[in-house]
Design a protein around this motif. Structure first.
Motif, PDB file in Angstrom:
ATOM      1  N   GLN A  78       0.824  -1.206   0.000  1.00 16.58           N
ATOM      2  CA  GLN A  78       0.000   0.000   0.000  1.00 16.58           C
ATOM      3  C   GLN A  78       0.863   1.263   0.000  1.00 16.58           C
ATOM      4  N   GLU A  79       1.910   1.253   0.818  1.00 19.25           N
ATOM      5  CA  GLU A  79       2.808   2.403   0.868  1.00 19.25           C
ATOM      6  C   GLU A  79       3.510   2.600  -0.473  1.00 19.25           C
ATOM      7  N   LEU A  80       3.897   1.490  -1.087  1.00 22.01           N
ATOM      8  CA  LEU A  80       4.560   1.587  -2.386  1.00 22.01           C
ATOM      9  C   LEU A  80       3.621   2.164  -3.445  1.00 22.01           C
ATOM     10  N   VAL A  81       2.351   1.751  -3.409  1.00 23.83           N
ATOM     11  CA  VAL A  81       1.366   2.257  -4.360  1.00 23.83           C
ATOM     12  C   VAL A  81       1.126   3.747  -4.152  1.00 23.83           C
ATOM     13  N   MET A  82       1.013   4.150  -2.872  1.00 26.44           N
ATOM     14  CA  MET A  82       0.795   5.560  -2.572  1.00 26.44           C
ATOM     15  C   MET A  82       1.954   6.423  -3.066  1.00 26.44           C
ATOM     16  N   GLN A  83       3.170   5.954  -2.874  1.00 23.69           N
ATOM     17  CA  GLN A  83       4.335   6.710  -3.339  1.00 23.69           C
ATOM     18  C   GLN A  83       4.375   6.787  -4.866  1.00 23.69           C
ATOM     19  N   ALA A  84       3.980   5.690  -5.495  1.00 20.49           N
ATOM     20  CA  ALA A  84       3.964   5.669  -6.962  1.00 20.49           C
ATOM     21  C   ALA A  84       2.943   6.657  -7.510  1.00 20.49           C
ATOM     22  N   GLN A  85       1.797   6.754  -6.822  1.00 24.59           N
ATOM     23  CA  GLN A  85       0.767   7.695  -7.265  1.00 24.59           C
ATOM     24  C   GLN A  85       1.231   9.150  -7.131  1.00 24.59           C
ATOM     25  N   LYS A  86       1.977   9.434  -6.073  1.00 24.51           N
ATOM     26  CA  LYS A  86       2.453  10.794  -5.862  1.00 24.51           C
ATOM     27  C   LYS A  86       3.394  11.249  -6.970  1.00 24.51           C
ATOM     28  N   MET A  87       4.153  10.306  -7.523  1.00 23.51           N
ATOM     29  CA  MET A  87       5.105  10.667  -8.556  1.00 23.51           C
ATOM     30  C   MET A  87       4.610  10.333  -9.965  1.00 23.51           C
ATOM     31  N   ASP A  88       3.334   9.987 -10.078  1.00 27.72           N
ATOM     32  CA  ASP A  88       2.764   9.679 -11.389  1.00 27.72           C
ATOM     33  C   ASP A  88       2.623  10.973 -12.205  1.00 27.72           C
ATOM     34  N   VAL A  89       3.334  11.044 -13.332  1.00 26.00           N
ATOM     35  CA  VAL A  89       3.321  12.251 -14.164  1.00 26.00           C
ATOM     36  C   VAL A  89       2.762  11.968 -15.553  1.00 26.00           C
ATOM     37  N   ASP A  90       2.114  10.831 -15.694  1.00 23.89           N
ATOM     38  CA  ASP A  90       1.557  10.484 -17.011  1.00 23.89           C
ATOM     39  C   ASP A  90       0.567  11.543 -17.492  1.00 23.89           C
ATOM     40  N   GLU A  91      -0.275  12.022 -16.561  1.00 24.97           N
ATOM     41  CA  GLU A  91      -1.278  13.014 -16.943  1.00 24.97           C
ATOM     42  C   GLU A  91      -0.629  14.313 -17.417  1.00 24.97           C
ATOM     43  N   GLU A  92       0.417  14.735 -16.714  1.00 21.03           N
ATOM     44  CA  GLU A  92       1.111  15.967 -17.118  1.00 21.03           C
ATOM     45  C   GLU A  92       1.776  15.809 -18.482  1.00 21.03           C
ATOM     46  N   LEU A  93       2.384  14.648 -18.715  1.00 17.71           N
ATOM     47  CA  LEU A  93       3.037  14.401 -20.001  1.00 17.71           C
ATOM     48  C   LEU A  93       2.012  14.363 -21.133  1.00 17.71           C
ATOM     49  N   ASP A  94       0.867  13.757 -20.870  1.00 15.60           N
ATOM     50  CA  ASP A  94      -0.186  13.699 -21.893  1.00 15.60           C
ATOM     51  C   ASP A  94      -0.682  15.106 -22.234  1.00 15.60           C
TER      52      ASP A  94
ATOM     53  N   ASN B 133       5.725  23.079 -14.479  1.00 13.22           N
ATOM     54  CA  ASN B 133       5.877  23.307 -13.032  1.00 13.22           C
ATOM     55  C   ASN B 133       5.409  22.103 -12.228  1.00 13.22           C
ATOM     56  N   THR B 134       4.278  21.524 -12.628  1.00 15.87           N
ATOM     57  CA  THR B 134       3.766  20.338 -11.926  1.00 15.87           C
ATOM     58  C   THR B 134       4.734  19.178 -12.055  1.00 15.87           C
ATOM     59  N   LEU B 135       5.286  19.004 -13.253  1.00 19.23           N
ATOM     60  CA  LEU B 135       6.262  17.939 -13.473  1.00 19.23           C
ATOM     61  C   LEU B 135       7.481  18.123 -12.576  1.00 19.23           C
ATOM     62  N   ALA B 136       7.925  19.379 -12.445  1.00 20.16           N
ATOM     63  CA  ALA B 136       9.082  19.648 -11.591  1.00 20.16           C
ATOM     64  C   ALA B 136       8.761  19.380 -10.124  1.00 20.16           C
ATOM     65  N   SER B 137       7.548  19.704  -9.691  1.00 23.75           N
ATOM     66  CA  SER B 137       7.175  19.497  -8.284  1.00 23.75           C
ATOM     67  C   SER B 137       7.062  18.022  -7.930  1.00 23.75           C
ATOM     68  N   LYS B 138       6.746  17.190  -8.913  1.00 25.87           N
ATOM     69  CA  LYS B 138       6.605  15.753  -8.669  1.00 25.87           C
ATOM     70  C   LYS B 138       7.907  14.983  -8.877  1.00 25.87           C
ATOM     71  N   SER B 139       8.925  15.681  -9.331  1.00 27.18           N
ATOM     72  CA  SER B 139      10.167  15.004  -9.674  1.00 27.18           C
ATOM     73  C   SER B 139      10.852  14.435  -8.425  1.00 27.18           C
ATOM     74  N   VAL B 140      11.319  13.210  -8.541  1.00 26.27           N
ATOM     75  CA  VAL B 140      12.068  12.546  -7.455  1.00 26.27           C
ATOM     76  C   VAL B 140      13.407  12.060  -7.981  1.00 26.27           C
ATOM     77  N   ASP B 141      13.769  12.551  -9.151  1.00 24.94           N
ATOM     78  CA  ASP B 141      14.973  12.049  -9.811  1.00 24.94           C
ATOM     79  C   ASP B 141      15.646  13.216 -10.532  1.00 24.94           C
ATOM     80  N   SER B 142      16.971  13.219 -10.550  1.00 24.59           N
ATOM     81  CA  SER B 142      17.700  14.316 -11.174  1.00 24.59           C
ATOM     82  C   SER B 142      17.421  14.409 -12.672  1.00 24.59           C
TER      83      SER B 142
END
Length: 287
Positions: free
Chosen positions: A203-219, A254-263
């Motif tokens: 559950q924790e892994l799923v929640m973290q994955a959702q927080k960094m999901d940027v598919d919608e922003e990319l679309d 901006n949204t993509l940058a705020s969700k970024s967890v990787d350099s």
């Protein structure tokens, strides 16, 4: 056709007895603002000149200057012979009365009002020629705007290609980034809890994955890029529409940058913002 708002044009014409020249300067502006500068002789053309600018242009701060010069060497002087004869007769009679035998001075007669007159200026013809010449100047201005607008359109398309490159980079990196995040989170939880609940861990892994999901922003980025391409291809008065789309593109970046967890995604988001800002600066000059 895309038109820039920044341009300069000049048109001049030499006619019998006078010359005319229009100079038009335009820079970017939110609306159309026309500032005519006319000689006193042709001040009545102001409304007509404004109307022609409104018909030809949609946006921009436009200064139109009309220069008028009367060519003295071509001006014909007309002698009022009947008046000269009358003045000469009167002068001789006055001379006889005062017993003065001197001859009549021609220069004195020439100074008398009405003896010499220049050909009257045909103001109606002058106004007609000036407005026709303004049409030529406006056409030259529009041609210049169109040439610069074509270059701006190509610059925008190049930046859109750059945006799509960054989108593809992020899309390709997402699976690897998600897996790395899952592994880091799993290790952190295991360091805290010796025997974590597998279901709770998932559950924790799923929640973290959702927080960094940027598919919608990319679309949405892809959708906005397609819309910008369509508008640029369509042409016309597109400056305001493109300016709005730049705001939408910037919001997604901006949204993509705020969700970024990787350099890598952070670098992509920064590059997106740079490309969008470059486009926005160019779009400020598009009509």
């Amino acid at each position: 056709m895309i038109c820039s708002m920044t341009a300069f044009a000049r048109a001049d014409r030499h006619l019998e007895g006078f010359s005319l020249a229009w100079e038009i300067k335009s820079v970017n502006h939110r609306y159309l603002e026309v500032s005519p500068r006319l000689p006193d002789t042709l001040r009545a053309l102001e409304n007509g000149a404004r109307d022609k600018c409104r018909q030809a242009l949609a946006r921009g701060k436009v200064e139109i200057t009309l220069r008028y010069q009367q060519i003295d060497s071509d001006v014909e002087l007309e002698l009022n012979e009947p008046l000269v004869k009358k003045l000469s007769d009167v002068s001789r009679r006055v001379g006889d009365l005062v017993q003065h035998s001197g001859q009549v001075n021609p220069m004195e007669i020439l100074r008398y009002p009405g003896v010499l007159s220049s050909q009257e200026l045909d103001v109606e013809l002058l106004q007609k020629e000036a407005l026709t010449l303004l049409d030529e100047a406006l056409k030259a201005l529009i041609d210049t705007r169109a040439r610069e607008g074509e270059q701006l359109g190509n610059l925008i398309l190049d930046r859109l290609d750059g945006i799509m490159t960054q989108v593809e980079i992020v899309k390709a990196a997402i699976p690897r980034i998600k897996e790395a995040q899952r592994e880091r989170l799993r290790k952190r939880i295991q360091d805290v809890v010796e025997s974590p609940d597998p279901d709770r861990l998932e559950q924790e892994l799923v929640m973290q994955a959702q927080k960094m999901d940027v598919d919608e922003e990319l679309d949405r980025l892809v959708t906005h890029v397609s819309e910008v391409r369509r508008i640029v291809k369509k042409g016309g008065h597109i400056g305001r529409r493109l300016d709005f789309l730049m705001q939408e593109l910037n919001r997604e970046a901006n949204t993509l940058a705020s969700k970024s967890v990787d350099s890598e995604t952070t670098a992509a988001a920064v590059e997106l913002k740079v490309l969008i800002e470059q486009m926005r600066e160019q779009i400020q000059n598009i009509e």
